[in-house]
Write an enzyme that holds these catalytic residues in place. Structure first.
Site, mmCIF file in Angstrom:
data_model
loop_
_atom_site.group_PDB
_atom_site.id
_atom_site.type_symbol
_atom_site.label_atom_id
_atom_site.label_comp_id
_atom_site.label_asym_id
_atom_site.label_seq_id
_atom_site.Cartn_x
_atom_site.Cartn_y
_atom_site.Cartn_z
ATOM 1 N N LYS A 70 39.230 46.778 33.214
ATOM 2 C CA LYS A 70 39.592 47.096 34.604
ATOM 3 C C LYS A 70 41.076 47.448 34.657
ATOM 4 C CE LYS A 70 38.514 45.077 39.121
ATOM 5 N NZ LYS A 70 38.327 43.790 39.802
HETATM 6 C C1 E4P Z 1 37.123 44.291 43.030
HETATM 7 O O1 E4P Z 1 36.784 44.435 41.888
HETATM 8 C C2 E4P Z 1 37.979 43.194 43.531
HETATM 9 O O2 E4P Z 1 37.857 42.104 42.674
HETATM 10 C C3 E4P Z 1 37.550 42.701 44.878
HETATM 11 O O3 E4P Z 1 36.380 43.295 45.353
HETATM 12 C C4 E4P Z 1 38.633 42.444 45.860
HETATM 13 O O4 E4P Z 1 38.044 41.947 47.026
HETATM 14 P P1 E4P Z 1 38.862 41.165 48.151
HETATM 15 O O5 E4P Z 1 39.508 42.163 49.041
HETATM 16 O O6 E4P Z 1 37.785 40.387 48.878
HETATM 17 O O7 E4P Z 1 39.858 40.293 47.446
#
Ligand code: E4P
Length: 218
Positions: free
Chosen positions: A87
């Site tokens: 990622k």
């Molecule tokens: C995506 O991969 C992120 O980990 C995530 O969806 C962030 O979400 P949040 O805005 O609820 O922290």
């Protein structure tokens, strides 16, 4: 549509996996810290545990923000387990790193995407997944779902293979709207996924069926 769970909590991952509908897991550094997982060795061991729990892609985020650092870190992460997806944040060096990994056949998830232009670049670089953050856009009074719509249109126009991984999903309507638009994947907490199960008429109907059965069979 694929369902990923967005957490580093092993209990929640197992619970979603036991439903039989889980296709993968996304994590981020904040989610790791939330579970008390700190230190490089503990973090990598945790990724392996997650991979052993589910049969699907598991996103593991790099911390470095320079190209050499992202490549070194991403290669180590990818070597941990065949299910790991590297990622990478949507920054200039990140696009170069995605291109590097894409050329090597290593899966990537381009994260922290908030505009159609960013999503276009991620696809051009060969990202496996692009992660537009719906909930965080909604938080600043911007239509997160409109972004999913735009990215779907652009990717369809050119046949980009990058999968739209709708992230920062907070509730059932996010999931339903993503399904209507044709997002390839959603990732959200267990509460959002389990929310799909619920309808008061189901509960009332089941209670009636069971009590009628009891009346007729006692
Ligand atoms: C995506 O991969 C992120 O980990 C995530 O969806 C962030 O979400 P949040 O805005 O609820 O922290």
């Amino acid at each position: 549509m694929k369902f990923f769970i967005d957490t580093a909590n092993l209990k929640d991952i197992k619970e979603a996996n036991d439903l039989g509908i889980l296709d993968g897991v996304t994590t981020n550094p904040s989610l790791m810290v939330k579970e008390g997982i700190t230190g490089a060795n503990n973090i990598t061991a945790h990724y392996v545990k997650i991979c052993e729990l589910v049969n699907g892609d598991v996103s593991a985020e790099v911390i470095a923000t320079d190209l050499a650092g992202m490549i070194a870190e991403g290669e180590k992460l990818a070597a941990l387990h065949p299910q790991i997806v590297v990622k990478i944040p949507m920054i200039k060096e990140g696009i170069k790193a995605i291109k590097y990994f894409s050329d090597k056949g290593i899966k990537t998830n381009c994260t922290l995407v908030f505009s159609a232009g960013q999503a276009l670049l991620a696809a051009k670089a060969g990202a496996t997944y692009v992660s537009p953050f719906i909930g965080r856009l909604d938080d600043i009074s911007t239509d997160g779902m409109a972004l999913i719509d735009e990215i779907r249109l652009i990717y369809n126009n050119y046949g980009y293979k990058t999968q739209i991984l709708a992230a920062s999903v907070r509730h059932v309507m996010h999931i339903i709207n993503c399904a209507k638009i044709g997002a390839d994947v959603i990732t959200g907490p267990l509460s959002a996924i389990e929310g799909l199960l619920k309808h008061p008429l189901t509960d009332i109907g089941l209670a009636t069926f069971l009590s009628d059965y009891q009346k007729g069979n006692s």
